[in-house]
Design an enzyme around this catalytic site. Structure first.
Site, PDB file in Angstrom:
ATOM      1  N   CYS A 132      11.896  -0.745  -9.831  1.00 52.89           N
ATOM      2  CA  CYS A 132      12.164  -1.924  -9.000  1.00 52.89           C
ATOM      3  C   CYS A 132      12.910  -2.996  -9.800  1.00 52.89           C
ATOM      4  CB  CYS A 132      10.847  -2.489  -8.448  1.00 52.89           C
ATOM      5  SG  CYS A 132      11.118  -3.876  -7.352  1.00 52.89           S
TER       6      CYS A 132
ATOM      7  N   PRO B 289      10.839   5.043  -1.022  1.00 56.61           N
ATOM      8  CA  PRO B 289       9.954   3.899  -0.742  1.00 56.61           C
ATOM      9  C   PRO B 289      10.785   2.634  -0.591  1.00 56.61           C
ATOM     10  CG  PRO B 289       9.878   4.495  -3.076  1.00 56.61           C
ATOM     11  CD  PRO B 289      10.737   5.526  -2.386  1.00 56.61           C
TER      12      PRO B 289
ATOM     13  N   GLN C 138       2.813   4.672  -3.400  1.00 59.26           N
ATOM     14  CA  GLN C 138       3.460   4.156  -4.607  1.00 59.26           C
ATOM     15  C   GLN C 138       2.728   2.942  -5.168  1.00 59.26           C
ATOM     16  OE1 GLN C 138       7.328   1.975  -4.895  1.00 59.26           O
ATOM     17  NE2 GLN C 138       8.007   3.740  -6.088  1.00 59.26           N
TER      18      GLN C 138
END
Ligand SMILES: Cc1cc2nc3c(=O)[nH]c(=O)nc-3n(C[C@H](O)[C@H](O)[C@H](O)COP(=O)(O)O)c2cc1C
Length: 319
Positions: free
Chosen positions: A98, A14, A68
């Protein structure tokens, strides 16, 4: 519950601002490999933010799409999981890796690697809210003093994750340095659920070498696919003993780039699509002669027809 590994054990990573519907369509046109959305924030979904809704809506895409989610509130994850289930997700991935400040400051993304009880609650509530498989993507740890991928993986398994993805870098590393496949191997050895390894894969051969070394069930590829959508399928084929295509020819690059531009304009409108196309076009042509001059000209354009003409001239000039 369906098994995403039955489609492929090769996964597109992603990437915010990149892994949108046009990009997935391009990848699907190149062949096999699992596809994913950009991250959608659960609180933005709750506020019915149109951009997040657009990210989460994968209805009518003719291939399975993992959606996601990112956030910090278990209750909002449950609500978002219900919505994305209705919006056609094939499975749901939770972003716990992240490194971006805006995300981490909200105690989301990789910040959850420092709060295992909260991370566990998020996974449990998401699993309870949907019949889809729920996976988690995380890192090696927060920083070199806090490397806890193995403990974190066990927590994910215990909390009901169907599979996990480990990116072999700490949050402190961001995307610099080399990904640590030793930790990925350790994670694989410590859980029973499937493990996907992620970090620095840029060729079919490297994918096989890392897969063999770590024993992981799947491989995820991010940055090396930018401007090279053929890579996902080539890695899939190589791992399965199938033919791998040669380096794309100039006319194949041109055709893919024009197809991508067309899809972006169709999806985002002319102005939005043209703006987003700039980075992709740059990646497609980066190794070609006079690419810099071409990009400078391209980046000034907002007009789809003029862009097509410029691309045409650029490639004709190289023949
Ligand atoms: C521009 C960019 C955006 C990213 N966005 C996300 C994201 O939204 N969610 C996520 O889990 N990882 C995100 N990542 C991380 C990638 O999924 C992947 O873990 C990382 O790039 C390492 O893989 P690679 O070495 O193959 O690129 C992003 C990476 C990049 C470069």
């Amino acid at each position: 519950m369906h098994d995403i590994f039955s489609h492929s054990n090769v996964f597109m990573a992603p990437m915010a601002g990149i892994t949108d519907r046009p990009w997935r369509t391009i990848l699907a046109s190149c062949g096999q490999g699992n596809l994913i959305s950009e991250m959608a924030a659960v609180n933005a979904i709750q506020r019915q933010n149109p951009k997040s809704y657009q990210i989460a809506n994968v209805k009518d895409e003719p291939y399975p799409v993992v959606v996601q989610l990112v956030g910090n509130d278990p209750r909002l994850f449950a609500d978002a999981a219900k919505l994305v289930t209705d919006l056609g997700a094939y499975s749901i991935d939770i972003n716990m890796g992240c490194p971006v400040k805006k995300i981490v400051n909200n105690e989301a993304g990789s910040a959850l690697m420092k709060d295992l009880p909260r991370a566990a609650e998020i996974i449990e509530e998401t699993v309870k809210a949907t019949s889809l498989p729920v996976s988690v993507k995380f890192r090696k740890g927060w920083d070199n003093e806090h490397i806890n991928a193995v403990e974190f993986a066990k927590m994910c398994e215990y909390s009901g994750a169907a599979y996990i993805t480990v990116h072999g870098r700490t949050r402190a590393q961001g995307y610099s340095g080399e990904a640590d496949w030793n930790i990925i191997r350790e994670v694989k050895q410590s859980v029973k659920i499937p493990v996907i390894g992620n970090g620095d894969i840029d060729s079919p051969q490297k994918a096989k070498e890392r897969l063999d070394f770590s024993g992981v069930d799947g491989i995820m590829i991010g940055r090396a696919m930018l401007g090279n959508p053929w890579l996902l399928h080539n890695v899939h084929n190589y791992l399965h003993g199938l033919p791998v295509s040669a380096k794309p020819t100039l006319s194949q690059i041109k055709e893919k780039l024009l197809q991508h531009l067309h899809l972006l304009v169709e999806y985002y409108g002319e102005r939005g699509g043209m703006a987003i196309s700039r980075k992709h076009i740059g990646w497609y042509v980066k190794s070609l002669y006079e690419a810099k001059r071409f990009r400078e000209q391209y980046n000034k354009l907002y007009d789809f027809a003029m862009a097509q003409k410029l691309i045409d001239d650029f490639f004709t000039g190289m023949e």
